[in-house]
Design a protein around this motif. Structure first.
Motif, PDB file in Angstrom:
ATOM      1  N   VAL A 296      45.824  32.531  33.762  1.00 12.19           N
ATOM      2  CA  VAL A 296      45.682  33.933  33.331  1.00 12.19           C
ATOM      3  C   VAL A 296      46.791  34.733  34.010  1.00 12.19           C
ATOM      4  CG1 VAL A 296      44.134  35.932  33.245  1.00 12.19           C
ATOM      5  CG2 VAL A 296      43.173  33.639  33.408  1.00 12.19           C
TER       6      VAL A 296
ATOM      7  N   THR B 162      40.357  31.379  50.301  1.00 10.45           N
ATOM      8  CA  THR B 162      39.899  32.661  50.856  1.00 10.45           C
ATOM      9  C   THR B 162      39.634  33.701  49.770  1.00 10.45           C
ATOM     10  OG1 THR B 162      42.170  33.377  51.165  1.00 10.45           O
ATOM     11  CG2 THR B 162      41.130  32.303  53.054  1.00 10.45           C
TER      12      THR B 162
ATOM     13  N   THR C  63      49.032  27.568  54.388  1.00 11.64           N
ATOM     14  CA  THR C  63      48.708  26.186  54.761  1.00 11.64           C
ATOM     15  C   THR C  63      47.953  25.546  53.601  1.00 11.64           C
ATOM     16  OG1 THR C  63      48.497  26.930  57.032  1.00 11.64           O
ATOM     17  CG2 THR C  63      47.635  24.741  56.543  1.00 11.64           C
TER      18      THR C  63
ATOM     19  N   ALA D 266      36.425  25.953  48.833  1.00 14.86           N
ATOM     20  CA  ALA D 266      36.233  27.227  48.108  1.00 14.86           C
ATOM     21  C   ALA D 266      37.409  27.422  47.160  1.00 14.86           C
ATOM     22  CB  ALA D 266      36.124  28.369  49.102  1.00 14.86           C
TER      23      ALA D 266
ATOM     24  N   PRO E 224      42.352  41.297  40.183  1.00 15.65           N
ATOM     25  CA  PRO E 224      41.615  41.836  39.058  1.00 15.65           C
ATOM     26  C   PRO E 224      40.675  42.965  39.523  1.00 15.65           C
ATOM     27  CG  PRO E 224      41.129  39.467  39.388  1.00 15.65           C
ATOM     28  CD  PRO E 224      41.893  39.937  40.552  1.00 15.65           C
TER      29      PRO E 224
ATOM     30  N   SER F  54      38.414  35.528  30.336  1.00 19.27           N
ATOM     31  CA  SER F  54      39.859  35.224  30.305  1.00 19.27           C
ATOM     32  C   SER F  54      40.177  33.940  29.538  1.00 19.27           C
ATOM     33  CB  SER F  54      40.441  35.086  31.718  1.00 19.27           C
ATOM     34  OG  SER F  54      40.021  36.084  32.573  1.00 19.27           O
TER      35      SER F  54
ATOM     36  N   VAL G 137      41.309  21.783  41.712  1.00 21.89           N
ATOM     37  CA  VAL G 137      41.860  21.539  43.064  1.00 21.89           C
ATOM     38  C   VAL G 137      40.871  20.701  43.869  1.00 21.89           C
ATOM     39  CG1 VAL G 137      42.602  22.634  45.219  1.00 21.89           C
ATOM     40  CG2 VAL G 137      43.230  23.667  43.030  1.00 21.89           C
TER      41      VAL G 137
ATOM     42  N   ILE H  53      38.255  25.954  52.842  1.00 23.29           N
ATOM     43  CA  ILE H  53      39.562  25.908  52.165  1.00 23.29           C
ATOM     44  C   ILE H  53      39.522  26.859  50.976  1.00 23.29           C
ATOM     45  CG2 ILE H  53      41.195  24.385  50.972  1.00 23.29           C
ATOM     46  CD1 ILE H  53      39.609  22.166  52.759  1.00 23.29           C
TER      47      ILE H  53
ATOM     48  N   LEU I   8      31.888  34.293  37.428  1.00 27.64           N
ATOM     49  CA  LEU I   8      32.102  35.656  37.910  1.00 27.64           C
ATOM     50  C   LEU I   8      31.726  35.732  39.393  1.00 27.64           C
ATOM     51  CD1 LEU I   8      30.548  37.493  34.820  1.00 27.64           C
ATOM     52  CD2 LEU I   8      32.975  37.366  35.390  1.00 27.64           C
ATOM     53  N   LEU I   9      31.867  36.926  39.971  1.00 29.93           N
ATOM     54  CA  LEU I   9      31.680  37.066  41.425  1.00 29.93           C
ATOM     55  C   LEU I   9      30.283  36.655  41.901  1.00 29.93           C
ATOM     56  CD1 LEU I   9      33.487  40.493  41.890  1.00 29.93           C
ATOM     57  CD2 LEU I   9      34.381  38.223  42.400  1.00 29.93           C
TER      58      LEU I   9
ATOM     59  N   GLY J 196      32.166  28.681  44.907  1.00 31.12           N
ATOM     60  CA  GLY J 196      33.097  29.378  44.012  1.00 31.12           C
ATOM     61  C   GLY J 196      32.339  30.036  42.872  1.00 31.12           C
TER      62      GLY J 196
ATOM     63  N   LEU K 271      36.465  35.303  47.203  1.00 31.73           N
ATOM     64  CA  LEU K 271      35.165  35.844  47.627  1.00 31.73           C
ATOM     65  C   LEU K 271      34.232  34.730  48.111  1.00 31.73           C
ATOM     66  CD1 LEU K 271      33.528  38.482  47.884  1.00 31.73           C
ATOM     67  CD2 LEU K 271      32.412  37.836  45.753  1.00 31.73           C
ATOM     68  N   ALA K 272      34.297  33.560  47.479  1.00 31.70           N
ATOM     69  CA  ALA K 272      33.385  32.472  47.860  1.00 31.70           C
ATOM     70  C   ALA K 272      33.701  31.975  49.273  1.00 31.70           C
ATOM     71  CB  ALA K 272      33.497  31.329  46.854  1.00 31.70           C
ATOM     72  N   GLY K 273      34.989  31.739  49.563  1.00 35.33           N
ATOM     73  CA  GLY K 273      35.378  31.244  50.889  1.00 35.33           C
ATOM     74  C   GLY K 273      35.058  32.264  51.971  1.00 35.33           C
TER      75      GLY K 273
ATOM     76  N   CYS L 123      30.111  33.261  43.298  1.00 33.93           N
ATOM     77  CA  CYS L 123      30.714  33.097  44.639  1.00 33.93           C
ATOM     78  C   CYS L 123      29.651  33.326  45.709  1.00 33.93           C
ATOM     79  CB  CYS L 123      31.830  34.129  44.863  1.00 33.93           C
ATOM     80  SG  CYS L 123      33.211  33.981  43.733  1.00 33.93           S
TER      81      CYS L 123
ATOM     82  N   ARG M 129      41.551  30.403  35.968  1.00 33.81           N
ATOM     83  CA  ARG M 129      40.187  30.769  35.605  1.00 33.81           C
ATOM     84  C   ARG M 129      39.438  29.514  35.189  1.00 33.81           C
ATOM     85  NH1 ARG M 129      37.812  36.055  33.973  1.00 33.81           N
ATOM     86  NH2 ARG M 129      35.757  35.651  34.857  1.00 33.81           N
TER      87      ARG M 129
HETATM   88  C1  LIG Z   1      41.978  38.568  35.378  1.00 30.60           C
HETATM   89  C2  LIG Z   1      40.628  38.331  35.975  1.00 30.60           C
HETATM   90  C3  LIG Z   1      39.666  39.342  35.918  1.00 30.60           C
HETATM   91  C4  LIG Z   1      38.413  39.144  36.494  1.00 30.60           C
HETATM   92  N1  LIG Z   1      37.506  40.160  36.473  1.00 30.60           N
HETATM   93  C5  LIG Z   1      36.305  39.979  37.028  1.00 30.60           C
HETATM   94  C6  LIG Z   1      35.353  41.024  37.077  1.00 30.60           C
HETATM   95  O1  LIG Z   1      35.640  42.140  36.658  1.00 30.60           O
HETATM   96  N2  LIG Z   1      34.120  40.775  37.607  1.00 30.60           N
HETATM   97  C7  LIG Z   1      33.789  39.555  38.088  1.00 30.60           C
HETATM   98  O2  LIG Z   1      32.648  39.370  38.529  1.00 30.60           O
HETATM   99  N3  LIG Z   1      34.667  38.544  38.078  1.00 30.60           N
HETATM  100  C8  LIG Z   1      35.913  38.730  37.565  1.00 30.60           C
HETATM  101  N4  LIG Z   1      36.807  37.708  37.556  1.00 30.60           N
HETATM  102  C9  LIG Z   1      36.386  36.422  38.095  1.00 30.60           C
HETATM  103  C10 LIG Z   1      36.394  36.416  39.595  1.00 30.60           C
HETATM  104  O3  LIG Z   1      37.269  37.394  40.100  1.00 30.60           O
HETATM  105  C11 LIG Z   1      36.837  35.069  40.103  1.00 30.60           C
HETATM  106  O4  LIG Z   1      36.134  34.087  39.404  1.00 30.60           O
HETATM  107  C12 LIG Z   1      36.548  34.933  41.565  1.00 30.60           C
HETATM  108  O5  LIG Z   1      37.219  35.937  42.270  1.00 30.60           O
HETATM  109  C13 LIG Z   1      36.958  33.576  42.057  1.00 30.60           C
HETATM  110  O6  LIG Z   1      36.715  33.530  43.439  1.00 30.60           O
HETATM  111  P1  LIG Z   1      36.678  32.162  44.218  1.00 30.60           P
HETATM  112  O7  LIG Z   1      36.421  32.498  45.637  1.00 30.60           O
HETATM  113  O8  LIG Z   1      35.747  31.215  43.551  1.00 30.60           O
HETATM  114  O9  LIG Z   1      38.117  31.508  44.039  1.00 30.60           O
HETATM  115  P2  LIG Z   1      39.668  32.086  44.202  1.00 30.60           P
HETATM  116  O10 LIG Z   1      39.595  33.545  44.353  1.00 30.60           O
HETATM  117  O11 LIG Z   1      40.347  31.477  43.074  1.00 30.60           O
HETATM  118  O12 LIG Z   1      40.084  31.470  45.567  1.00 30.60           O
HETATM  119  C14 LIG Z   1      40.553  30.159  45.716  1.00 30.60           C
HETATM  120  C15 LIG Z   1      41.629  30.178  46.780  1.00 30.60           C
HETATM  121  O13 LIG Z   1      41.921  28.850  47.192  1.00 30.60           O
HETATM  122  C16 LIG Z   1      43.302  28.772  47.492  1.00 30.60           C
HETATM  123  N5  LIG Z   1      43.697  27.372  47.388  1.00 30.60           N
HETATM  124  C17 LIG Z   1      43.743  26.631  46.265  1.00 30.60           C
HETATM  125  N6  LIG Z   1      44.143  25.383  46.561  1.00 30.60           N
HETATM  126  C18 LIG Z   1      44.342  25.331  47.897  1.00 30.60           C
HETATM  127  C19 LIG Z   1      44.752  24.312  48.792  1.00 30.60           C
HETATM  128  N7  LIG Z   1      45.025  23.074  48.367  1.00 30.60           N
HETATM  129  N8  LIG Z   1      44.864  24.625  50.114  1.00 30.60           N
HETATM  130  C20 LIG Z   1      44.589  25.869  50.567  1.00 30.60           C
HETATM  131  N9  LIG Z   1      44.203  26.877  49.754  1.00 30.60           N
HETATM  132  C21 LIG Z   1      44.065  26.605  48.436  1.00 30.60           C
HETATM  133  C22 LIG Z   1      43.938  29.618  46.423  1.00 30.60           C
HETATM  134  O14 LIG Z   1      45.216  30.068  46.847  1.00 30.60           O
HETATM  135  C23 LIG Z   1      42.948  30.760  46.312  1.00 30.60           C
HETATM  136  O15 LIG Z   1      43.314  31.753  47.197  1.00 30.60           O
HETATM  137  C24 LIG Z   1      38.092  37.901  37.063  1.00 30.60           C
HETATM  138  C25 LIG Z   1      39.053  36.891  37.126  1.00 30.60           C
HETATM  139  C26 LIG Z   1      40.305  37.108  36.600  1.00 30.60           C
HETATM  140  C27 LIG Z   1      41.343  36.023  36.701  1.00 30.60           C
END
Ligand SMILES: Cc1cc2nc3c(=O)[nH]c(=O)nc-3n(C[C@H](O)[C@H](O)[C@H](O)COP(=O)(O)OP(=O)(O)OC[C@H]3O[C@@H](n4cnc5c(N)ncnc54)[C@H](O)[C@@H]3O)c2cc1C
Length: 499
Positions: free
Chosen positions: A349, A22, A282, A324, A75, A231, A329, A20, A478-479, A469, A24-26, A482, A432
């Motif tokens: 953010v 998509t 979804t 993910a 970003p 952020s 959430v 759940i 940060l990435l 995540g 980078l972690a998912g 993930c 964030r």
């Molecule tokens: C402005 C900004 C700049 C950044 N810059 C950098 C950087 O330069 N370098 C770096 O390393 N990191 C950076 N980060 C941090 C990094 O990009 C994020 O922490 C990372 O991308 C988060 O990835 P994630 O897979 O954990 O979660 P997300 O990318 O947040 O993915 C979670 C997904 O789950 C979906 N979702 C949520 N709830 C539900 C649900 N109930 N049902 C279905 N889908 C759902 C959401 O729509 C979302 O698509 C930045 C972040 C921000 C906001």
């Protein structure tokens, strides 16, 4: 912890895994399970948005005069070797080339009145309230350039020396004065037994006090940068565990900054390739263990473009579920993790793409997962990143203005309410996850796999549910987090990580 590899219901010899989210972690988790050499996992991706989230906020812009296309990653997802060791190994494995980015940092104070004014690139270094430009002067000084000595005023020479000394002092402290480990009872109003039982770490605020770093340097130079990386407001940054910051400083020391060449969409397309069962728009509303059967029930509803619910709830049972999503959430949809994860703070953010006056650009609506246009970072061309800080009685926070080529500016603010300014082309909102010494203890507790399956508290993997995540590791959100958390799920499920 090695989990049983057969599906829980025995209906097929492949295990059904719902992922759940998509980001980078998912997608990394999906890639690893999908690539399993023994082909044991059928992956289903759930995403509430109409596109995969990793590249969802990026835009393609067309220069109306020249017809050229420009891709802007939002970003920017920058990284370096060192701190991002696993991300770099994954990119190398996927064949994603790195592109170096060079920035000139402009520090400025901003008032409520001037916040709506976005200076053009040519005026960025001398924008109202600007008090220092880093990238030219400090490097010039370090290179002992005659240029610097000829042009700079005495005041600037002294300021540059002062900053160089503070900078060196801070790095030395990060390397040689590790943050203290302390019992949570001595520094927290700890409400949770989980946090009480794990070892605590001093906060960044306490660490800064201990190393006697000058206040002026902290307030005007260090916190604007760190709070942009995370952020958040300056006060929220000071609440981070000190160990996050010192590890980050050590891991990024003397490292070059990169982005994925061509744009993050290439990473997204490669990770998702071959995954058939993708359910966009979804939203998952509940994840719960199926009593007796061993499976995990996922309830979901389909959404319309604007985020409105389109259909009544449906449900499906999977053998394993990976959340993910952000911790708020995860806590809302999967009850057992609520006591641990509801203390993890999250903030909104906003990123806005702006065109300077006289720049004629329009948004291109991409139809495929691999969009057209190259990313804005041109080889050898330094770009301005302005850190504009509001120093008010109620809050001290910094927003960034990233000047790209072609008159484009990306403005990122640690708030949900950013008044729209003239020239706005696109606005995206993100959640964030922040860190505190208490939330660090809770995340550490949740990531502990030993003892999973026993005791009352949920830990990662218990009930066949995992969290992944950027926040699911002991470091900055940060990435790298993930990739590390996705690799952990692969390991738990007996899948070899190919990098
Ligand atoms: C402005 C900004 C700049 C950044 N810059 C950098 C950087 O330069 N370098 C770096 O390393 N990191 C950076 N980060 C941090 C990094 O990009 C994020 O922490 C990372 O991308 C988060 O990835 P994630 O897979 O954990 O979660 P997300 O990318 O947040 O993915 C979670 C997904 O789950 C979906 N979702 C949520 N709830 C539900 C649900 N109930 N049902 C279905 N889908 C759902 C959401 O729509 C979302 O698509 C930045 C972040 C921000 C906001």
């Amino acid at each position: 912890m090695q989990h049983q590899l057969r599906p829980a219901d025995g209906r097929s010899d492949r295990s059904r895994v719902a992922i759940i989210g998509t980001g980078l972690a998912g997608l990394t988790t999906a890639y690893l399970l999908h690539q399993d050499q023994q082909k044991r996992y059928d992956v289903t991706l759930f995403e509430q948005a109409p596109k995969f989230s990793l590249d969802a906020a990026s835009v393609t812009l067309k220069n109306d005069a020249t017809g050229s296309l420009e891709r802007v990653d939002i970003p920017p997802r920058s990284f370096c070797r060192g701190y991002y060791a696993n991300l770099c190994r994954m990119y190398d494995h996927l064949g994603v080339p790195f592109q170096r980015i060079q920035l000139i940092w402009v520090f400025a104070k901003v008032s409520a009145a001037s916040q709506a004014q976005i200076p053009v690139a040519e005026a960025a270094e001398t924008m109202p309230g600007s008090y220092f430009v880093y990238g030219k002067r400090l490097h010039e000084l370090l290179l002992i350039s005659p240029h610097f000595w000829l042009r700079a005023s005495l005041q600037n020479v002294l300021l540059t020396f002062y900053l160089a000394v503070c900078h060196a002092w801070f790095f030395l402290a990060c390397f040689f004065l590790p943050p203290r480990t302390i019992q949570p009872e001595t520094y927290l109003d700890v409400k949770h037994s989980a946090a009480k039982s794990s070892k605590g770490c001093e906060s960044f605020r306490q660490y800064l006090d201990r190393i006697w770093l000058p206040q002026r340097y902290v307030l005007y130079y260090l916190l604007p940068i760190l709070s942009i990386i995370c952020s958040c407001s300056h006060a929220e940054m000071l609440d981070f565990p000190a160990s996050d910051v010192t590890s980050f400083m050590k891991g990024t020391f003397l490292r070059k900054t990169y982005v994925a060449k061509g744009g993050i969409n290439r990473v997204q397309a490669t990770l998702a390739e071959g995954i058939q069962d993708v359910r966009l728009q979804t939203r998952v509303t509940k994840v719960e263990r199926v009593d007796g059967g061993g499976g995990v029930r996922v309830r979901y509803e389909s959404m319309q473009e604007g985020g409105e619910k389109r259909s009544s709830s449906s449900e499906q049972v999977f053998d394993r579920v990976v959340l993910a999503v952000s911790p708020n959430v995860a806590a809302a949809i999967f009850n057992p993790c609520k006591p641990l994860l509801s203390v993890v703070p999250t903030v909104p953010v906003t990123s806005t793409v702006l065109a300077s006056p006289n720049t004629k650009v329009s948004l291109v609506h991409e139809k495929s997962h691999v969009p057209s246009g190259e990313c804005s970072y041109r080889r050898g061309e330094a770009q301005i990143m302005a850190f504009r800080t509001t120093f008010s009685d109620s809050i001290v926070q910094t927003e960034s203005l990233h000047y790209l080529s072609g008159g484009l500016v990306v403005r990122t603010s640690p708030t949900a309410d950013v008044p729209e300014v003239k020239g706005t082309l696109d606005t995206s909102r993100f959640t964030r996850t922040l860190r505190t010494t208490e939330s660090r203890s809770m995340v550490q507790k949740a990531m502990e796999t030993k003892g999973a399956g026993s005791g009352n508290e949920w830990v990662n993997g218990k009930d066949n549910v995992w969290v992944v995540g950027s926040w699911c590791w002991d470091g900055m959100v940060l990435l790298e987090g993930c990739v590390i958390s996705a690799m952990r799920v692969a390991k738990d499920l007996g899948v070899q990580v190919p990098w």
